[in-house]
Motif scaffolding. Structure first.
Motif, PDB file in Angstrom:
ATOM      1  N   ALA A 121      12.798 -33.344 -15.612  1.00 25.13           N
ATOM      2  CA  ALA A 121      13.303 -34.250 -14.567  1.00 25.13           C
ATOM      3  C   ALA A 121      13.579 -33.491 -13.278  1.00 25.13           C
ATOM      4  N   ARG A 122      14.162 -32.312 -13.374  1.00 22.85           N
ATOM      5  CA  ARG A 122      14.438 -31.520 -12.169  1.00 22.85           C
ATOM      6  C   ARG A 122      13.145 -31.093 -11.483  1.00 22.85           C
ATOM      7  N   ALA A 123      12.139 -30.729 -12.272  1.00 23.79           N
ATOM      8  CA  ALA A 123      10.857 -30.327 -11.684  1.00 23.79           C
ATOM      9  C   ALA A 123      10.193 -31.504 -10.983  1.00 23.79           C
ATOM     10  N   LEU A 124      10.254 -32.681 -11.595  1.00 26.83           N
ATOM     11  CA  LEU A 124       9.675 -33.868 -10.970  1.00 26.83           C
ATOM     12  C   LEU A 124      10.409 -34.211  -9.673  1.00 26.83           C
ATOM     13  N   ALA A 125      11.737 -34.134  -9.705  1.00 27.02           N
ATOM     14  CA  ALA A 125      12.518 -34.415  -8.491  1.00 27.02           C
ATOM     15  C   ALA A 125      12.201 -33.413  -7.392  1.00 27.02           C
ATOM     16  N   GLN A 126      12.040 -32.148  -7.767  1.00 28.38           N
ATOM     17  CA  GLN A 126      11.731 -31.105  -6.784  1.00 28.38           C
ATOM     18  C   GLN A 126      10.367 -31.349  -6.142  1.00 28.38           C
ATOM     19  N   ALA A 127       9.475 -32.014  -6.878  1.00 25.19           N
ATOM     20  CA  ALA A 127       8.145 -32.322  -6.357  1.00 25.19           C
ATOM     21  C   ALA A 127       8.115 -33.645  -5.605  1.00 25.19           C
ATOM     22  N   GLY A 128       9.274 -34.290  -5.420  1.00 23.59           N
ATOM     23  CA  GLY A 128       9.322 -35.554  -4.702  1.00 23.59           C
ATOM     24  C   GLY A 128       9.050 -36.769  -5.573  1.00 23.59           C
ATOM     25  N   ARG A 129       8.956 -36.590  -6.867  1.00 29.04           N
ATOM     26  CA  ARG A 129       8.669 -37.704  -7.776  1.00 29.04           C
ATOM     27  C   ARG A 129       9.977 -38.216  -8.375  1.00 29.04           C
ATOM     28  N   ALA A 130      10.808 -38.758  -7.499  1.00 25.78           N
ATOM     29  CA  ALA A 130      12.144 -39.176  -7.922  1.00 25.78           C
ATOM     30  C   ALA A 130      12.094 -40.291  -8.960  1.00 25.78           C
ATOM     31  N   GLY A 131      11.166 -41.219  -8.802  1.00 32.09           N
ATOM     32  CA  GLY A 131      11.054 -42.307  -9.767  1.00 32.09           C
ATOM     33  C   GLY A 131      10.700 -41.804 -11.152  1.00 32.09           C
ATOM     34  N   ALA A 132       9.743 -40.873 -11.224  1.00 27.71           N
ATOM     35  CA  ALA A 132       9.365 -40.302 -12.517  1.00 27.71           C
ATOM     36  C   ALA A 132      10.516 -39.503 -13.118  1.00 27.71           C
ATOM     37  N   ALA A 133      11.226 -38.761 -12.271  1.00 26.60           N
ATOM     38  CA  ALA A 133      12.380 -37.992 -12.749  1.00 26.60           C
ATOM     39  C   ALA A 133      13.440 -38.912 -13.338  1.00 26.60           C
ATOM     40  N   ALA A 134      13.705 -40.017 -12.647  1.00 29.27           N
ATOM     41  CA  ALA A 134      14.698 -40.972 -13.148  1.00 29.27           C
ATOM     42  C   ALA A 134      14.241 -41.601 -14.454  1.00 29.27           C
ATOM     43  N   SER A 135      12.933 -41.891 -14.563  1.00 34.35           N
ATOM     44  CA  SER A 135      12.416 -42.535 -15.764  1.00 34.35           C
ATOM     45  C   SER A 135      12.575 -41.648 -16.994  1.00 34.35           C
ATOM     46  N   VAL A 136      12.169 -40.372 -16.897  1.00 34.43           N
ATOM     47  CA  VAL A 136      12.269 -39.505 -18.073  1.00 34.43           C
ATOM     48  C   VAL A 136      13.725 -39.223 -18.418  1.00 34.43           C
ATOM     49  N   THR A 137      14.577 -39.172 -17.404  1.00 33.41           N
ATOM     50  CA  THR A 137      16.006 -38.948 -17.668  1.00 33.41           C
ATOM     51  C   THR A 137      16.607 -40.129 -18.408  1.00 33.41           C
ATOM     52  N   SER A 138      16.323 -41.342 -17.962  1.00 26.39           N
ATOM     53  CA  SER A 138      16.875 -42.533 -18.619  1.00 26.39           C
ATOM     54  C   SER A 138      16.340 -42.685 -20.035  1.00 26.39           C
ATOM     55  N   GLN A 139      15.068 -42.343 -20.244  1.00 29.53           N
ATOM     56  CA  GLN A 139      14.474 -42.478 -21.578  1.00 29.53           C
ATOM     57  C   GLN A 139      15.158 -41.590 -22.606  1.00 29.53           C
ATOM     58  N   LEU A 140      15.733 -40.489 -22.153  1.00 29.25           N
ATOM     59  CA  LEU A 140      16.423 -39.578 -23.072  1.00 29.25           C
ATOM     60  C   LEU A 140      17.563 -40.276 -23.796  1.00 29.25           C
ATOM     61  N   PHE A 141      18.143 -41.303 -23.155  1.00 30.26           N
ATOM     62  CA  PHE A 141      19.307 -41.978 -23.718  1.00 30.26           C
ATOM     63  C   PHE A 141      18.956 -43.338 -24.332  1.00 30.26           C
ATOM     64  N   ALA A 142      17.651 -43.655 -24.344  1.00 29.14           N
ATOM     65  CA  ALA A 142      17.256 -44.979 -24.827  1.00 29.14           C
ATOM     66  C   ALA A 142      17.437 -45.123 -26.323  1.00 29.14           C
ATOM     67  N   ALA A 143      17.220 -44.041 -27.075  1.00 26.49           N
ATOM     68  CA  ALA A 143      17.215 -44.171 -28.534  1.00 26.49           C
ATOM     69  C   ALA A 143      18.340 -43.424 -29.232  1.00 26.49           C
ATOM     70  N   THR A 144      19.023 -42.538 -28.518  1.00 25.54           N
ATOM     71  CA  THR A 144      20.022 -41.719 -29.197  1.00 25.54           C
ATOM     72  C   THR A 144      21.178 -41.374 -28.259  1.00 25.54           C
ATOM     73  N   THR A 145      22.319 -41.121 -28.841  1.00 26.14           N
ATOM     74  CA  THR A 145      23.485 -40.686 -28.077  1.00 26.14           C
ATOM     75  C   THR A 145      23.398 -39.188 -27.842  1.00 26.14           C
ATOM     76  N   GLN A 146      23.699 -38.767 -26.620  1.00 20.25           N
ATOM     77  CA  GLN A 146      23.640 -37.352 -26.268  1.00 20.25           C
ATOM     78  C   GLN A 146      25.048 -36.813 -26.036  1.00 20.25           C
ATOM     79  N   PRO A 147      25.238 -35.496 -26.196  1.00 22.72           N
ATOM     80  CA  PRO A 147      26.551 -34.890 -25.896  1.00 22.72           C
ATOM     81  C   PRO A 147      26.950 -35.155 -24.447  1.00 22.72           C
ATOM     82  N   VAL A 148      28.244 -35.149 -24.182  1.00 23.76           N
ATOM     83  CA  VAL A 148      28.731 -35.518 -22.860  1.00 23.76           C
ATOM     84  C   VAL A 148      28.241 -34.551 -21.785  1.00 23.76           C
ATOM     85  N   ASP A 149      28.096 -33.277 -22.101  1.00 22.91           N
ATOM     86  CA  ASP A 149      27.609 -32.333 -21.097  1.00 22.91           C
ATOM     87  C   ASP A 149      26.164 -32.647 -20.700  1.00 22.91           C
ATOM     88  N   VAL A 150      25.352 -33.079 -21.659  1.00 26.13           N
ATOM     89  CA  VAL A 150      23.981 -33.503 -21.351  1.00 26.13           C
ATOM     90  C   VAL A 150      24.020 -34.754 -20.484  1.00 26.13           C
TER      91      VAL A 150
END
Length: 547
Positions: A121-150
């Motif tokens: 996500a950070r690499a995509l954002a750095q390349a100006g692909r903010a929408g793609a960065a947001a998409s992969v970040t949100s998908q991380l939480f679609a199926a499972t709970t992540q630790p609070v630091d994540v």
């Protein structure tokens, strides 16, 4: 026995050979250094390879770190940590396409690995692909709970991509699921403020105040104060801020934040003496912590005034960049909010990219055309991003005024909107802001404010003479008095036709500046001539012209 060996305690583990090799490579060519390190690591474990690569990253030897990571993968080809580390080295060295491809492959091979997804996500954002960065970040939480630091890292990525609604949703889903971490409430409050959900933001901030003693170190008072206009001193925030100031364990920075919040509150209710006192105390504390240099600023201004104008470059003209510049607190947020109410305009807020790229071009006039095109493409990727296209894109970073020659070289058709405000009103407004960004360290002292404003005025006069047809000035006082006609004239000059703007229109999207509340209110004239109320309490205002 050597002197070094004699100092090793009996029975101590042998020193790894790669550490000794690392100490001897600084003067060696990259290929030779890599050969020596890989030879020393021939029998090493994955952990030792990773430790060596980390040391190289800390020493900013990215090229060598990449070579060593590839050598490690030749020995341990299917190791997640090594593959991710190589991708991170590529990312840190600016090889974004290679880093993104590597991370996408790792994601397919190791689905659900949070560290890989967040780095992607950070690499995509750095390349100006903010929408793609947001998409992969949100998908991380679609199926499972992540630790609070994540979760907090994900929220920061979404916030940086200006996907504040998605970031707030992640916070609130976790809170609804039982997470009580105060950091999430603090993040949620800040995001809700920027989205204009002020009542909602307050509830989150008060949760932090009630349950975490670090609340004021996180500047919760600022979040509470800037999201409303106080009507009377009986509001509970006044007592909250005053009580917090009695604590002996607060940092200077937290104490300053409380004083600025109180100053803002007293200003709202027209307690001018109290407001001036609190602002004075807050500014005195901030002066102890700042790193801004007047000498550095004046040298920068002079270098820009003396710079040779670079030749205009041909660029595609199917979209128009609009740069809103000027001294901060001169109305840029208000102007951007009204312009972005038009469907053909996309407001990107205050982008840091132009200043970042300009630092790589100390003399744009002598730079190769290929280099100028390369940097223009980088900036353009962050302006256009990967969402629906628009005809006009706004960048309202006020200090882009330093680089109008570079802007009009890279995009000769760009439009420059110069926001101007009466000097005393501007100086007072700057002095009343608890700026977090170090580049605004001038704002805590009136002498420094005067020097900063003088530099900005010199630059704008210089650019106006050089590029008269590319710059349109918007006077704050005129805008407040006649917002419809002012915006209509500006829109016509930019080429936005027709532009409908109502004085009752509220600002769409998110606003991340100190004007986040004001820019969403109907245009009002309270700030016009406001400095007169402070003239006696703050005699330093007399050093600024009343225009």
């Amino acid at each position: 026995m050597s002197p070094d060996e004699s100092r090793v305690p009996a029975g101590a583990p042998a020193r790894p050979a790669w550490i000794s090799a690392l100490e001897l490579i600084d003067a060696l060519p990259c290929e030779v250094a890599c050969a020596q390190l890989t030879a020393a690591l021939a029998d090493a474990t994955v952990t030792e390879w990773l430790q060596c690569i980390q040391q190289l990253r800390l020493r900013r030897q990215s090229a060598l770190a990449g070579h060593v990571a590839r050598a490690a993968l030749a020995q341990y080809p299917d190791t997640l940590d090594l593959r991710r580390t190589l991708a991170m080295v590529l990312f840190e060295s600016g090889q974004l396409a290679l880093a993104t491809a590597a991370l996408e492959t790792i994601e397919r091979d190791f689905p659900g690995d949070a560290a890989t997804t967040l780095t992607l996500a950070r690499a995509l954002a750095q390349a100006g692909r903010a929408g793609a960065a947001a998409s992969v970040t949100s998908q991380l939480f679609a199926a499972t709970t992540q630790p609070v630091d994540v979760l907090i890292q994900a929220v920061e990525i979404l916030d940086g991509c200006d996907r504040k609604t998605e970031a707030l949703r992640l916070c609130e889903n976790a809170i609804a699921g039982g997470c009580t971490d105060a950091r999430l409430h603090m993040q949620a409050g800040s995001l809700a403020n920027q989205l204009g959900h002020f009542t909602h933001a307050r509830a989150h901030f008060m949760q932090v105040v009630a349950h975490d003693e670090r609340a004021h170190e996180w500047f919760v008072a600022n979040g509470l104060a800037i999201a409303q206009r106080y009507a009377e001193a009986s509001h509970p925030d006044f007592a909250l801020f005053e009580q917090a100031l009695t604590r002996s364990d607060l940092s200077l920075r937290a104490r300053a934040s409380l004083l600025f919040a109180l100053g803002k509150g007293f200003d709202d209710i027209d307690e001018i003496g109290q407001a001036a006192t609190r602002f004075s105390e807050g500014n005195a504390l901030r002066r102890q912590l700042r790193s801004w240099s007047r000498d550095d600023w004046e040298r920068l201004v002079q270098s820009r005034l003396c710079a040779q104008a670079p030749a205009p470059m041909p660029r595609p003209a199917d979209w128009t960049p609009v740069f809103i510049v000027g001294i901060p607190r001169s109305g840029s947020s208000l102007v951007a909010a009204r312009l972005s109410s038009h469907a053909g305009v996309r407001n990107r807020g205050e982008l840091p990219w132009l200043q970042h790229l300009a630092r790589q071009l100390p003399d744009p006039a002598s730079a190769a055309a290929s280099r100028l095109h390369e940097l223009a493409d980088i900036y353009q990727s962050h302006l256009l991003q990967d969402d629906a296209p628009a005809r006009f894109y706004l960048d309202k970073q006020p200090l882009n005024l330093l680089f109008l020659d570079l802007i009009l070289s890279l995009w000769p058709h760009a439009k420059i909107v110069h926001c101007h405000r009466a000097a005393r009103a501007t100086a007072l407004s700057l002095w009343m802001q608890d700026f977090a960004d170090a580049q605004h360290g001038y704002a805590f002292d009136f002498d420094e404010i005067r020097a900063f404003m003088h530099g900005c005025e010199q630059l704008m006069a210089h650019w106006q003479q050089r590029y008269p047809r590319a710059i349109h000035r918007v006077d704050y006082e005129t805008f407040i008095a006649r917002p419809d006609s002012c915006i209509a004239a500006l829109g016509a000059w930019i080429g936005i036709d027709p532009l409908q703007s109502s004085p009752d229109a509220t600002a769409p999207g998110s606003i991340a500046t100190a004007s986040l509340w004001q820019a969403r209110q109907p245009v009002y004239s309270r700030s016009i001539g406001r400095w007169r109320a402070y003239a006696q309490a703050i005699p330093e205002l007399a050093m600024f012209p009343d225009a």
